[in-house]
Scaffold this active site. Structure first.
Site, mmCIF file in Angstrom:
data_model
loop_
_atom_site.group_PDB
_atom_site.id
_atom_site.type_symbol
_atom_site.label_atom_id
_atom_site.label_comp_id
_atom_site.label_asym_id
_atom_site.label_seq_id
_atom_site.Cartn_x
_atom_site.Cartn_y
_atom_site.Cartn_z
ATOM 1 N N ILE A 91 38.918 29.833 46.391
ATOM 2 C CA ILE A 91 39.095 30.778 47.501
ATOM 3 C C ILE A 91 40.384 30.413 48.233
ATOM 4 O O ILE A 91 40.602 29.248 48.587
ATOM 5 C CB ILE A 91 37.874 30.737 48.433
ATOM 6 C CG1 ILE A 91 36.664 31.256 47.655
ATOM 7 C CG2 ILE A 91 38.120 31.579 49.682
ATOM 8 C CD1 ILE A 91 35.359 31.097 48.349
ATOM 9 N N THR A 107 41.121 40.078 39.281
ATOM 10 C CA THR A 107 40.190 40.713 38.358
ATOM 11 C C THR A 107 38.863 39.973 38.420
ATOM 12 O O THR A 107 38.825 38.743 38.504
ATOM 13 C CB THR A 107 40.750 40.777 36.922
ATOM 14 O OG1 THR A 107 39.780 41.412 36.100
ATOM 15 C CG2 THR A 107 41.094 39.422 36.353
ATOM 16 N N HIS A 108 37.768 40.749 38.401
ATOM 17 C CA HIS A 108 36.441 40.176 38.635
ATOM 18 C C HIS A 108 35.441 40.786 37.651
ATOM 19 O O HIS A 108 35.416 42.018 37.476
ATOM 20 C CB HIS A 108 36.016 40.460 40.083
ATOM 21 C CG HIS A 108 34.690 39.860 40.411
ATOM 22 N ND1 HIS A 108 34.518 38.527 40.691
ATOM 23 C CD2 HIS A 108 33.447 40.414 40.459
ATOM 24 C CE1 HIS A 108 33.236 38.279 40.919
ATOM 25 N NE2 HIS A 108 32.568 39.409 40.777
ATOM 26 N N ASP A 144 35.949 38.626 47.105
ATOM 27 C CA ASP A 144 35.817 39.812 46.250
ATOM 28 C C ASP A 144 35.478 41.078 47.048
ATOM 29 O O ASP A 144 34.744 41.945 46.576
ATOM 30 C CB ASP A 144 34.771 39.576 45.143
ATOM 31 C CG ASP A 144 35.123 38.373 44.289
ATOM 32 O OD1 ASP A 144 36.319 38.161 44.019
ATOM 33 O OD2 ASP A 144 34.200 37.640 43.885
HETATM 34 C C1 GAR Z 1 37.473 36.501 33.944
HETATM 35 O O1 GAR Z 1 36.352 37.178 33.436
HETATM 36 C C2 GAR Z 1 37.653 36.764 35.425
HETATM 37 O O2 GAR Z 1 37.247 38.043 35.806
HETATM 38 C C3 GAR Z 1 36.746 35.731 36.015
HETATM 39 O O3 GAR Z 1 37.017 34.586 35.263
HETATM 40 C C4 GAR Z 1 37.271 34.983 33.908
HETATM 41 C C5 GAR Z 1 38.495 34.266 33.426
HETATM 42 O O4 GAR Z 1 38.648 34.438 32.050
HETATM 43 N N1 GAR Z 1 37.017 35.551 37.396
HETATM 44 C C6 GAR Z 1 36.058 35.400 38.314
HETATM 45 O O5 GAR Z 1 34.887 35.297 38.052
HETATM 46 C C7 GAR Z 1 36.568 35.343 39.753
HETATM 47 N N2 GAR Z 1 35.494 35.497 40.663
HETATM 48 P P1 GAR Z 1 39.980 33.995 31.312
HETATM 49 O O6 GAR Z 1 40.325 32.584 31.821
HETATM 50 O O7 GAR Z 1 39.621 33.992 29.875
HETATM 51 O O8 GAR Z 1 41.031 34.991 31.660
#
Ligand code: GAR
Length: 195
Positions: A91, A107-108, A144
């Site tokens: 955060i 992105t969430h 978020d």
């Molecule tokens: C993604 O799905 C993103 O949305 C999430 O972490 C993953 C990272 O994947 N973020 C959260 O949950 C934030 N609250 P990656 O490292 O393979 O891009």
């Protein structure tokens, strides 16, 4: 040409999708640098594409504010038009968010406002959701809670694990994130007009 700094914490598959897209001369954005809050495995993707990286770990600072100040300086050094949180799991302090107001997106892996926080996929499964998805949103000082820019949904399959569902979400997430960055770069999406 839109200039972008990406911040990550983990494996960086969304970062990888952005690096691959922006590697094309036809794509209207460039990634100037990739930062992380730990020596994240995903930084290797940036190195492969000869994009500079930096790590600013909270544990090296006496407060979240001090950490945020140095992280902001590291980002500002590259003077990006846009900062993308792509799996950045810390955060950010209010002053960081305020300094990048209107050009900081995240992105969430859920259909916000459902399932904010660090365990969105687990929370959706625990709630028995039959549909979930991904949201790209502006970052504000909440967790978020910023204005939503774009969403895609998908059906939850019976019996699938958190890992399986998250992998399926990430497939549509990577496409959505690349398309949002393209739309911002091409002026089809104006972040100042999102509310
Ligand atoms: C993604 O799905 C993103 O949305 C999430 O972490 C993953 C990272 O994947 N973020 C959260 O949950 C934030 N609250 P990656 O490292 O393979 O891009």
């Amino acid at each position: 040409m839109l200039s972008v700094v990406v911040l990550i914490s983990g494996s960086g598959s969304n970062l990888r999708a952005l690096l691959e897209a922006t590697d094309s001369p036809l794509f209207p954005a460039r990634i100037l640098a990739v930062g992380a809050d730990n020596p994240a495995p995903g930084l290797a993707h940036a190195e492969l594409f000869d994009v500079p990286t930096f790590v600013v770990s909270p544990s090296a600072f006496e407060s979240r504010e001090a950490w945020g100040k140095t992280l902001l300086e590291s980002v500002d050094f590259f003077k990006p038009d846009l900062v993308v949180l792509a799996g950045f799991m810390k955060i950010l302090p209010p002053h960081f968010v305020q300094a990048l107001n209107g050009r900081l997106i995240n992105t969430h892996p859920s259909l916000l406002p459902a399932y904010p926080g660090a365990h969105a996929v687990r929370d959706a499964l625990a709630a028995g959701a039959t549909e979930t998805g991904v949201t790209v949103h502006l970052v504000d000082e909440g967790v978020d809670t910023g204005a939503r820019i774009a969403q895609r949904s998908l059906a939850v399959q019976a019996g699938e694990s958190e890992g399986e569902l998250h992998e399926r979400i990430k497939v549509i997430e990577r496409e959505l994130l690349v398309s949002v960055v393209r739309d911002i770069a091409e002026g089809r999406l104006n972040l100042n007009q999102i509310s």
